[in-house]
Design a protein around this motif. Sequence first.
Motif, PDB file in Angstrom:
ATOM      1  N   ALA A  81      -1.699  -5.531  -9.700  1.00 53.21           N
ATOM      2  CA  ALA A  81      -2.638  -4.549 -10.225  1.00 53.21           C
ATOM      3  C   ALA A  81      -2.406  -3.265  -9.430  1.00 53.21           C
ATOM      4  CB  ALA A  81      -4.072  -5.038 -10.032  1.00 53.21           C
ATOM      5  N   VAL A  82      -2.316  -2.136 -10.124  1.00 54.47           N
ATOM      6  CA  VAL A  82      -2.208  -0.838  -9.468  1.00 54.47           C
ATOM      7  C   VAL A  82      -3.647  -0.349  -9.297  1.00 54.47           C
ATOM      8  CG1 VAL A  82      -1.370   1.536  -9.698  1.00 54.47           C
ATOM      9  CG2 VAL A  82       0.059  -0.374 -10.490  1.00 54.47           C
ATOM     10  N   VAL A  83      -4.116  -0.381  -8.049  1.00 50.75           N
ATOM     11  CA  VAL A  83      -5.519  -0.113  -7.734  1.00 50.75           C
ATOM     12  C   VAL A  83      -5.633   1.209  -6.988  1.00 50.75           C
ATOM     13  CG1 VAL A  83      -7.546  -0.987  -6.486  1.00 50.75           C
ATOM     14  CG2 VAL A  83      -5.968  -2.595  -7.597  1.00 50.75           C
ATOM     15  N   LEU A  84      -6.514   2.082  -7.473  1.00 49.10           N
ATOM     16  CA  LEU A  84      -6.765   3.339  -6.769  1.00 49.10           C
ATOM     17  C   LEU A  84      -7.559   3.046  -5.503  1.00 49.10           C
ATOM     18  CD1 LEU A  84      -7.946   5.696  -9.668  1.00 49.10           C
ATOM     19  CD2 LEU A  84      -5.721   5.680  -8.528  1.00 49.10           C
ATOM     20  N   TYR A 134       6.236  -1.478 -15.450  1.00 45.36           N
ATOM     21  CA  TYR A 134       4.993  -0.805 -15.072  1.00 45.36           C
ATOM     22  C   TYR A 134       4.311  -0.203 -16.285  1.00 45.36           C
ATOM     23  CZ  TYR A 134       8.527   2.789 -15.332  1.00 45.36           C
ATOM     24  OH  TYR A 134       9.580   3.566 -15.760  1.00 45.36           O
ATOM     25  N   TRP A 135       3.025   0.073 -16.140  1.00 48.11           N
ATOM     26  CA  TRP A 135       2.252   0.874 -17.089  1.00 48.11           C
ATOM     27  C   TRP A 135       0.997   1.352 -16.369  1.00 48.11           C
ATOM     28  CZ3 TRP A 135      -2.741  -0.313 -18.220  1.00 48.11           C
ATOM     29  CH2 TRP A 135      -3.174  -1.625 -17.980  1.00 48.11           C
ATOM     30  N   ILE A 136       0.391   2.400 -16.912  1.00 44.61           N
ATOM     31  CA  ILE A 136      -0.855   2.913 -16.332  1.00 44.61           C
ATOM     32  C   ILE A 136      -1.750   3.432 -17.457  1.00 44.61           C
ATOM     33  CG2 ILE A 136      -0.017   5.276 -15.920  1.00 44.61           C
ATOM     34  CD1 ILE A 136      -1.540   4.987 -13.123  1.00 44.61           C
ATOM     35  N   GLY A 137      -3.063   3.373 -17.245  1.00 42.15           N
ATOM     36  CA  GLY A 137      -4.025   3.832 -18.240  1.00 42.15           C
ATOM     37  C   GLY A 137      -3.901   5.327 -18.513  1.00 42.15           C
ATOM     38  N   VAL A 138      -4.178   5.714 -19.746  1.00 46.92           N
ATOM     39  CA  VAL A 138      -4.013   7.098 -20.198  1.00 46.92           C
ATOM     40  C   VAL A 138      -4.709   8.124 -19.295  1.00 46.92           C
ATOM     41  CG1 VAL A 138      -4.465   8.708 -22.114  1.00 46.92           C
ATOM     42  CG2 VAL A 138      -3.595   6.408 -22.581  1.00 46.92           C
ATOM     43  N   PRO A 139      -5.939   7.881 -18.802  1.00 49.24           N
ATOM     44  CA  PRO A 139      -6.575   8.913 -17.974  1.00 49.24           C
ATOM     45  C   PRO A 139      -5.788   9.244 -16.693  1.00 49.24           C
ATOM     46  CG  PRO A 139      -8.196   7.289 -18.670  1.00 49.24           C
ATOM     47  CD  PRO A 139      -6.841   6.754 -19.058  1.00 49.24           C
ATOM     48  N   TYR A 140      -4.835   8.387 -16.342  1.00 49.89           N
ATOM     49  CA  TYR A 140      -4.096   8.575 -15.085  1.00 49.89           C
ATOM     50  C   TYR A 140      -2.660   9.027 -15.313  1.00 49.89           C
ATOM     51  CZ  TYR A 140      -8.286   6.406 -13.562  1.00 49.89           C
ATOM     52  OH  TYR A 140      -9.622   6.162 -13.348  1.00 49.89           O
ATOM     53  N   GLU A 167       0.825  -1.208   0.000  1.00 51.48           N
ATOM     54  CA  GLU A 167       0.000   0.000   0.000  1.00 51.48           C
ATOM     55  C   GLU A 167       0.854   1.251   0.000  1.00 51.48           C
ATOM     56  OE1 GLU A 167      -3.477   0.582   2.433  1.00 51.48           O
ATOM     57  OE2 GLU A 167      -3.538  -1.569   2.863  1.00 51.48           O
ATOM     58  N   THR A 168       0.326   2.293  -0.644  1.00 50.55           N
ATOM     59  CA  THR A 168       0.916   3.621  -0.601  1.00 50.55           C
ATOM     60  C   THR A 168      -0.200   4.570  -0.175  1.00 50.55           C
ATOM     61  OG1 THR A 168       0.347   4.252  -2.868  1.00 50.55           O
ATOM     62  CG2 THR A 168       2.395   2.989  -2.572  1.00 50.55           C
ATOM     63  N   ASN A 169       0.049   5.862  -0.221  1.00 53.46           N
ATOM     64  CA  ASN A 169      -0.992   6.819   0.161  1.00 53.46           C
ATOM     65  C   ASN A 169      -2.253   6.673  -0.677  1.00 53.46           C
ATOM     66  OD1 ASN A 169       0.553   7.940   2.160  1.00 53.46           O
ATOM     67  ND2 ASN A 169       1.312   9.618   0.892  1.00 53.46           N
ATOM     68  N   ARG A 170      -2.074   6.526  -1.994  1.00 54.80           N
ATOM     69  CA  ARG A 170      -3.234   6.508  -2.894  1.00 54.80           C
ATOM     70  C   ARG A 170      -3.523   5.173  -3.532  1.00 54.80           C
ATOM     71  NH1 ARG A 170      -1.784  11.133  -7.024  1.00 54.80           N
ATOM     72  NH2 ARG A 170       0.265  10.167  -6.837  1.00 54.80           N
ATOM     73  N   LEU A 171      -2.623   4.197  -3.345  1.00 49.57           N
ATOM     74  CA  LEU A 171      -2.719   2.954  -4.113  1.00 49.57           C
ATOM     75  C   LEU A 171      -2.671   1.705  -3.252  1.00 49.57           C
ATOM     76  CD1 LEU A 171      -0.027   3.879  -6.793  1.00 49.57           C
ATOM     77  CD2 LEU A 171      -2.515   4.052  -7.060  1.00 49.57           C
ATOM     78  N   GLU A 224      -9.239   5.100  -3.830  1.00 48.32           N
ATOM     79  CA  GLU A 224     -10.464   5.884  -3.927  1.00 48.32           C
ATOM     80  C   GLU A 224     -11.597   5.138  -4.629  1.00 48.32           C
ATOM     81  OE1 GLU A 224     -11.505   9.895  -6.336  1.00 48.32           O
ATOM     82  OE2 GLU A 224      -9.650   9.947  -5.154  1.00 48.32           O
ATOM     83  N   THR A 225     -11.273   4.386  -5.685  1.00 44.01           N
ATOM     84  CA  THR A 225     -12.312   3.716  -6.481  1.00 44.01           C
ATOM     85  C   THR A 225     -12.252   2.190  -6.395  1.00 44.01           C
ATOM     86  OG1 THR A 225     -10.909   3.616  -8.448  1.00 44.01           O
ATOM     87  CG2 THR A 225     -12.283   5.604  -8.175  1.00 44.01           C
ATOM     88  N   GLN A 226     -11.148   1.653  -5.881  1.00 44.61           N
ATOM     89  CA  GLN A 226     -10.905   0.199  -5.841  1.00 44.61           C
ATOM     90  C   GLN A 226     -10.785  -0.408  -7.232  1.00 44.61           C
ATOM     91  OE1 GLN A 226     -10.228  -1.606  -2.899  1.00 44.61           O
ATOM     92  NE2 GLN A 226     -10.018   0.532  -2.318  1.00 44.61           N
ATOM     93  N   GLU A 227     -10.503   0.421  -8.247  1.00 48.82           N
ATOM     94  CA  GLU A 227     -10.385  -0.065  -9.624  1.00 48.82           C
ATOM     95  C   GLU A 227      -8.915  -0.172 -10.035  1.00 48.82           C
ATOM     96  OE1 GLU A 227     -12.118   0.956 -14.007  1.00 48.82           O
ATOM     97  OE2 GLU A 227     -11.366   2.631 -12.834  1.00 48.82           O
ATOM     98  N   PRO A 228      -8.533  -1.302 -10.659  1.00 50.59           N
ATOM     99  CA  PRO A 228      -7.189  -1.391 -11.232  1.00 50.59           C
ATOM    100  C   PRO A 228      -7.081  -0.448 -12.431  1.00 50.59           C
ATOM    101  CG  PRO A 228      -8.216  -3.572 -11.136  1.00 50.59           C
ATOM    102  CD  PRO A 228      -9.276  -2.551 -10.831  1.00 50.59           C
ATOM    103  N   VAL A 229      -6.010   0.371 -12.447  1.00 55.23           N
ATOM    104  CA  VAL A 229      -5.826   1.335 -13.536  1.00 55.23           C
ATOM    105  C   VAL A 229      -4.475   1.140 -14.236  1.00 55.23           C
ATOM    106  CG1 VAL A 229      -7.392   3.043 -12.546  1.00 55.23           C
ATOM    107  CG2 VAL A 229      -4.941   3.121 -11.979  1.00 55.23           C
ATOM    108  N   GLY A 230      -3.724   0.143 -13.794  1.00 50.19           N
ATOM    109  CA  GLY A 230      -2.416  -0.122 -14.381  1.00 50.19           C
ATOM    110  C   GLY A 230      -1.814  -1.354 -13.747  1.00 50.19           C
TER     111      GLY A 230
END
Length: 189
Positions: free
Chosen positions: A60-63, A94-100, A4-8, A65-71
Motif C-alpha cells: 500500500a502506498v501510504v501518505l 504501480y497505480w495511485i488515486g486520481v487526487p494524487y 519509507e521515503t520522505n513522504r510515503l 501525513e494522513t496514514q491513508e493508503p492512496v495507491g
Amino acid sequence: MILETNRLVLRPWEESDAEALYRYAKDPQVGPIAGWPVHTSVENSREIIRDVLSEPETYAVVLKETQEPVGSAGLMLQGRGNVPLKEDEGEIGYWIGVPYWGQGLIPEAVRELLRYGFEELHLNRIWCGAYEGNQKSIRVQKKCGFRYHHTEEEKLCPTLGEMRKEIITCMEREEWERRNETRGKAREQ
C-alpha cells in the motif's frame, strides 16, 4: 517488510484498508488503463486485498501525513511478472488515486522499490510495462530512469480479457548505480 521515503510508507495491505482502496479503485480513470477492472464495492476491494494485494512485495502506498493508503506499488519476482523473469530479475507495477496524480508520489515509491530490489534483493534487472495510451505511467518510467526495451503488440490483459499493446522498459543494476552515483555527486557540490 516496510519501506519509507520522505513522504510515503510502503507497507503490506491490510483488510482494514478496504474502504480507502475502494475510494480510489472505483474511479474508471485508474484501473482500466492499468489493466484491471474498476472496484465495485468495499467488499470487492477487501477480496482484492485478500486475493491479489496480499502477494509478497506488494505494498500500500501510504501518505505519512494522513496514514491513508492512496495507491499501490509492488515488485513481482520470478514466476509472477507480466514479462518472463529470470531468478535475478523483478518487475515493478504501480497505480495511485486520481487526487494524487502529478505530485511525484509514484516516482518516489518506484525509486524506493528500485533501491530495495537492487540493494536488498540483489536483482540485476528490473522491468516495467505500461499499456499503450497510459502516458502517466510511461512518464513515471522515464523519470525513474527506465529505458525502452520493446513493445508487445498483442498482449493479453487477463483481468479485462482483452488484447492490448504493451510498452516494456527496463533498468539494469549498473544503470541504477550510475544514476545514484551521479545524483550523490550533485548533492555534494
